[in-house]
Design a protein around this motif. Structure first.
Motif, PDB file in Angstrom:
ATOM      1  N   VAL A 214       0.898  -1.141   0.155  1.00  0.00           N
ATOM      2  CA  VAL A 214       0.043  -0.100   0.005  1.00  0.00           C
ATOM      3  C   VAL A 214       0.733   1.394  -0.011  1.00  0.00           C
ATOM      4  N   LEU A 215       1.781   1.298   0.786  1.00  0.00           N
ATOM      5  CA  LEU A 215       2.796   2.422   0.809  1.00  0.00           C
ATOM      6  C   LEU A 215       3.511   2.442  -0.499  1.00  0.00           C
ATOM      7  N   ALA A 216       3.774   1.683  -0.978  1.00  0.00           N
ATOM      8  CA  ALA A 216       4.779   1.513  -2.129  1.00  0.00           C
ATOM      9  C   ALA A 216       3.927   2.315  -3.337  1.00  0.00           C
ATOM     10  N   MET A 217       2.595   1.765  -3.456  1.00  0.00           N
ATOM     11  CA  MET A 217       1.654   2.123  -4.286  1.00  0.00           C
ATOM     12  C   MET A 217       1.317   3.725  -4.280  1.00  0.00           C
ATOM     13  N   ALA A 218       1.037   3.783  -3.088  1.00  0.00           N
ATOM     14  CA  ALA A 218       1.062   5.496  -2.812  1.00  0.00           C
ATOM     15  C   ALA A 218       1.950   6.212  -3.150  1.00  0.00           C
ATOM     16  N   ALA A 219       3.243   6.019  -2.811  1.00  0.00           N
ATOM     17  CA  ALA A 219       4.444   6.729  -3.205  1.00  0.00           C
ATOM     18  C   ALA A 219       4.662   6.649  -4.496  1.00  0.00           C
ATOM     19  N   GLY A 220       4.640   5.619  -5.162  1.00  0.00           N
ATOM     20  CA  GLY A 220       4.728   5.447  -6.546  1.00  0.00           C
ATOM     21  C   GLY A 220       3.870   6.389  -7.399  1.00  0.00           C
ATOM     22  N   MET A 221       2.523   6.465  -7.097  1.00  0.00           N
ATOM     23  CA  MET A 221       1.836   7.443  -7.715  1.00  0.00           C
ATOM     24  C   MET A 221       2.069   8.614  -7.710  1.00  0.00           C
ATOM     25  N   CYS A 222       2.622   9.131  -6.508  1.00  0.00           N
ATOM     26  CA  CYS A 222       2.972  10.554  -6.206  1.00  0.00           C
ATOM     27  C   CYS A 222       4.249  10.808  -6.983  1.00  0.00           C
ATOM     28  N   CYS A 223       5.072   9.915  -7.330  1.00  0.00           N
ATOM     29  CA  CYS A 223       6.088   9.846  -8.055  1.00  0.00           C
ATOM     30  C   CYS A 223       5.638  10.351  -9.729  1.00  0.00           C
ATOM     31  N   PHE A 224       4.580   9.556 -10.139  1.00  0.00           N
ATOM     32  CA  PHE A 224       4.151   9.594 -11.364  1.00  0.00           C
ATOM     33  C   PHE A 224       3.659  10.927 -11.442  1.00  0.00           C
ATOM     34  N   VAL A 225       2.908  11.585 -10.530  1.00  0.00           N
ATOM     35  CA  VAL A 225       2.413  12.800 -10.679  1.00  0.00           C
ATOM     36  C   VAL A 225       3.416  13.851 -10.771  1.00  0.00           C
ATOM     37  N   ALA A 226       4.398  13.717 -10.050  1.00  0.00           N
ATOM     38  CA  ALA A 226       5.625  14.778 -10.148  1.00  0.00           C
ATOM     39  C   ALA A 226       6.158  14.772 -11.536  1.00  0.00           C
TER      40      ALA A 226
END
Length: 284
Positions: free
Chosen positions: A10-22
């Protein structure tokens, strides 16, 4: 209670999505002055070089032969074509519509997880996932006027993304996630290069190179974290947390561009957060 593996996912998914947004924010800026295929190719070259260095530092270059694994190649292919299909549809759709369609990926994954992986999903979790998707629609507020053939193309991209994530689960765990990440970067770069052969290329400034290099760092981080997420715990629990990218996009929009959500969007945010917390803490 949710397992530690699922929590890490879950943490990896959330952080990964934030990276994609950036990454998207940087690429969006550069796209105003460079052809899409060219900027995707340049960003891909930066990402590939970065990942090769990271692979070497992690001692994974001795296992580059794993890049020829059938499932690794299949996943890279799904991701490359999903990227191009989504971008093509995005060029012809309002971004809100394309985003809303793409956010259906967790629902597609859940359906495929039940059919292919035989995961059991209770009524409560189904309702939470549906509620989260309604929240997404309230945030992006798409209109029906632009639903056309490109909307269907975007939907096919959503299916390809779901196939990519399911394929990730099937890859042998002995293959390092960083190598799977590298395979994706290479596939997207090659496909963008082939696409670029059909377009005129323009001179690239130092500033554009710098922005694309920065985007490649976020893109590589997103690729890696997404791979980690989809190899951990229960997919039907982890998948909905890609919605975290929308929350970060709202925050980034306010800080950088001064965009403030309206009342309907705030209602969607509340639904999104509530649904995500329920899915995380339940075993419905």
């Amino acid at each position: 209670m949710t397992s530690n593996s699922t929590r890490r996912g879950v943490l990896a998914m959330a952080a990964g999505m934030c990276c994609f947004v950036a990454n998207d924010a940087l690429v969006k800026h550069v796209s105003e002055s460079l052809p899409s295929s060219q900027l995707i190719f340049i960003r891909g070259v930066f990402a590939t070089l970065l990942l090769v260095v990271i692979c070497h530092g992690m001692g994974a270059t001795s296992r580059l032969r794993a890049l020829g694994d059938g499932k690794v190649l299949m996943r890279a292919g799904f991701d490359a074509f999903a990227t191009m299909v989504y971008l093509t549809s995005l060029f012809h759709l309002p971004i809100a519509n394309a985003t809303a369609i793409n956010m259906a990926t967790p629902l597609v994954i859940t359906l495929m997880a039940v059919v292919v992986l035989h995961e059991k999903v209770g009524l409560g979790r189904w309702l939470a996932i549906a509620t989260g998707f309604v929240g997404v629609l309230m945030i992006v507020q798409p209109t029906g006027a632009a639903f056309n053939a490109y909307s269907l193309l975007c939907l096919s991209g959503t299916f390809l993304h779901a196939c990519r994530d399911l394929t990730t689960r099937a890859i042998h765990r002995d293959i390092p996630s960083i190598l799977i990440t590298l395979s994706t970067a290479v596939a997207v770069t090659l496909l963008a290069g082939a696409w670029g052969l059909t377009q005129d290329w323009e001179a690239v400034s130092a500033r554009q190179f710098a922005l694309l290099a920065g985007a490649s760092v976020f893109l590589s981080g997103g690729y890696f974290l997404l791979t980690v997420a989809m190899r951990a715990g229960e997919m039907s629990v982890i998948a909905p947390f890609r919605y975290a990218g929308l929350l970060f996009a709202l925050f980034l929009g306010y800080v950088v561009w001064g965009d403030v959500p309206n009342a309907l969007a705030w209602g969607g945010i509340a639904l999104l957060v509530a649904a995500g917390l329920y899915v995380l803490h339940s075993r419905a």
